[in-house]
Design a protein around this motif. Structure first.
Motif, PDB file in Angstrom:
ATOM      1  N   SER A 246       0.774  -1.502   0.254  1.00 29.85           N
ATOM      2  CA  SER A 246      -0.006  -0.178   0.107  1.00 29.85           C
ATOM      3  C   SER A 246       1.092   1.272  -0.045  1.00 29.85           C
ATOM      4  O   SER A 246       0.339   2.579  -0.305  1.00 29.85           O
ATOM      5  N   GLU A 247       1.815   1.235   0.108  1.00 28.32           N
ATOM      6  CA  GLU A 247       3.409   2.695   0.044  1.00 28.32           C
ATOM      7  C   GLU A 247       3.763   2.544  -1.473  1.00 28.32           C
ATOM      8  O   GLU A 247       4.248   2.912  -1.218  1.00 28.32           O
ATOM      9  N   THR A 342      -2.415   3.878  -3.730  1.00 28.64           N
ATOM     10  CA  THR A 342      -1.527   3.808  -2.444  1.00 28.64           C
ATOM     11  C   THR A 342      -1.829   4.313  -1.400  1.00 28.64           C
ATOM     12  O   THR A 342      -2.895   5.177  -1.606  1.00 28.64           O
ATOM     13  N   ASP A 343      -1.446   4.511   0.525  1.00 26.01           N
ATOM     14  CA  ASP A 343      -2.513   4.732   1.177  1.00 26.01           C
ATOM     15  C   ASP A 343      -2.544   7.050   0.667  1.00 26.01           C
ATOM     16  O   ASP A 343      -2.654   7.457   1.390  1.00 26.01           O
ATOM     17  N   GLU A 344      -1.003   7.458   0.110  1.00 24.91           N
ATOM     18  CA  GLU A 344      -1.372   8.543  -0.297  1.00 24.91           C
ATOM     19  C   GLU A 344      -1.870   9.079  -0.987  1.00 24.91           C
ATOM     20  O   GLU A 344      -2.572   9.931  -2.111  1.00 24.91           O
ATOM     21  N   GLU A 345      -2.471   8.164  -2.680  1.00 24.42           N
ATOM     22  CA  GLU A 345      -2.559   8.827  -3.654  1.00 24.42           C
ATOM     23  C   GLU A 345      -4.099   7.452  -3.703  1.00 24.42           C
ATOM     24  O   GLU A 345      -4.086   6.260  -4.625  1.00 24.42           O
ATOM     25  N   PRO A 346      -4.949   7.330  -2.684  1.00 24.19           N
ATOM     26  CA  PRO A 346      -6.052   5.527  -2.705  1.00 24.19           C
ATOM     27  C   PRO A 346      -6.421   6.205  -4.529  1.00 24.19           C
ATOM     28  O   PRO A 346      -7.227   5.189  -4.717  1.00 24.19           O
ATOM     29  N   HIS A 393      11.723   5.368  -5.081  1.00 25.03           N
ATOM     30  CA  HIS A 393      10.631   5.370  -4.337  1.00 25.03           C
ATOM     31  C   HIS A 393      11.455   6.274  -3.270  1.00 25.03           C
ATOM     32  O   HIS A 393      11.837   6.296  -2.187  1.00 25.03           O
ATOM     33  N   GLU A 395       9.922   8.062  -0.280  1.00 27.66           N
ATOM     34  CA  GLU A 395       9.864   7.701   1.298  1.00 27.66           C
ATOM     35  C   GLU A 395      10.612   6.252   1.503  1.00 27.66           C
ATOM     36  O   GLU A 395      11.184   6.630   2.769  1.00 27.66           O
TER      37      GLU A 395
END
Length: 447
Positions: A246-247, A342-346, A393, A395
């Motif tokens: 999910s990241e 992703t968690d930041e871009e659902p 990536h 992060e």
């Protein structure tokens, strides 16, 4: 001393009991004639021989007692060594199932981590990893390992490290089915238990969020083949493979089910150019799907890559001879562009190519050949250096990309019990991320 000789001694002893009295009585009655004098001389000789025989008997009994004590001491020493060197209790036959044997093994550790870090100095409870083995006759083995650990907030986490059935096909091939430790590289499959690992913790890039797979679920064929003066080892695996997190990273853990129909294919081949040296190469390939948001379906014909190729390859070498152990591992993975939620871009985002590269070298030396001190013999200095780089990536790169140096000193309380003390320097390669210096202590026990 033979039985006949003992019998002669007893008869002589009985016969001589009355001879001194007879001689004294004969002397008191009349002066000894030549015949009596000869008899008295013979009696004195027999008394001297009897004294010698008594000495031999006593000496033989003492020697036998000492020999028995020495033998018992040897038995006790052997039992002590077996208790120390055995990784666990002997295989036990299951009641009512004479063809089935079982065995309990595993490891546990506790420790302390402090120093110049972002978190507080803490005692850590470490892990408790029991492993179970059930063997049916000589062709089938089940093995499984659990991991129990205490989290920072006091809760207990549990995880099934592996659970597999090993079917022995012949002297050179074993079929493995289930969840197994990944055969890619060496560290995860062979070195990660705390009493085997020379340094507290995994090398950079070989633990969580690293480049090395931890496990997989599928089928594996492994074994060894003689090749002239050397030997080849192989492990070929087909499994569920990695999946997208999910990241936006890649999860390299054995999953109970697959999220696509594509399967990972990979393995490792090694050979021994000399008995103390093993050299190996690993490869893995698979396709990973992006995570789709059911509320935001991707239009057909959008041209967005909904899956991507994941590839991993590496080389490793290990030299172990006497007190010296030297290791090297290198792994590199690549994942193509991928559209995923992703968690930041659902709603979904197009991720760029992701590359991860990690390597480490390690040397340890047991001081068993230095000095006559038992304490010195149990010491083992160790040095490890490694690097972990990430691109694609930001992060993940900020949290993990680093150069890492470890220097430690191990003290072996027993063949499977080790106390470790060490320093770890983490040089983070992303600008603005402060470096860290860790002080580490650990007690590891393999049973």
């Amino acid at each position: 001393m033979t039985c006949a000789k003992y019998r002669s001694m007893v008869l002589a002893t009985v016969a001589l009991i009355g001879l001194p009295a007879l001689a004294q009585e004969t002397q008191e009655q009349s002066p000894p004639d030549p015949q009596t004098a000869a008899l008295l001389e013979r009696i004195e000789q027999l008394e001297a021989e009897l004294a010698d025989l008594r000495g031999e008997v006593l000496q033989s009994a003492e020697t036998a007692s000492k020999a028995e004590a020495t033998a018992q001491d040897a038995v006790d020493r052997i039992a002590e060594v077996q208790d120390q060197t055995s990784p666990g209790p002997a295989y036990a036959v299951s009641p009512g199932m004479p063809d089935t044997k079982w065995h309990l093994a595993g490891y546990a550790d506790v420790g302390f981590v402090g120093g110049d870090t972002s978190g507080p100095d803490s005692f850590v409870s470490g892990k408790f990893n029991p492993s179970f083995h059930f063997q049916y006759k000589d062709f089938l083995l089940f093995e499984g390992e659990f991991e129990y650990a205490t989290t920072g907030d006091g809760e207990t986490e549990s995880e099934l490290e592996y659970s597999q059935i090993d079917l022995v096909l012949n002297d050179h091939a074993v079929l493995v089915v289930g969840k197994y430790l990944s055969p890619i590289g060496q560290f995860q499959e062979r070195l990660h238990p705390s009493w085997i690992n020379k340094v507290q913790g995994a090398p950079a890039g070989f633990g969580h969020d690293g480049v090395q797979p931890a496990s997989d679920t599928g089928v594996q064929l492994r074994g060894s083949i003689p090749a002239g003066v050397t030997r080849l080892t192989y492990a070929l695996a087909v499994g569920n493979g990695p999946r997208t997190t999910s990241e936006g990273g890649v999860e390299l853990m054995g999953m109970g089910s697959d999220d696509n129909s594509n399967k990972s294919i990979g393995g490792r081949i090694g050979f021994f150019p000399m008995p103390a040296l093993e050299v190996g190469g690993s490869y893995l390939t698979a396709r990973v799907d992006g995570i789709m948001n059911p509320d935001m379906p991707v239009p057909s014909g959008s041209g967005l890559p909904l899956d991507a190729r994941f590839q991993l390859w590496g080389v490793d070498a290990a030299y172990t001879k006497g007190p010296l152990a030297a290791r090297f591992e290198y792994l590199k993975s690549e994942r193509g562009k991928l559209f995923t939620a992703t968690d930041e871009e659902p709603d979904g985002v197009l991720l760029p190519d992701l590359e991860m590269e990690a390597w480490y070298g390690q040397v340890s030396y047991r001081l068993s050949g230095f000095s006559d001190s038992e304490i010195i013999h149990r010491l083992e200095p160790v040095v490890r250096y490694g690097e972990f780089s990430i691109s694609g990536h930001p992060e993940l790169e900020e949290e993990n990309a680093q150069n890492r140096l470890n220097a430690g000193l191990n003290y072996w309380l027993a063949p499977t019990i080790v106390a470790k003390a060490g320093l770890e320097w983490r040089d983070y390669t992303v600008p603005g991320v402060p470096d860290e210096t860790l002080i580490q202590f650990q007690l590891g026990y393999g049973f």
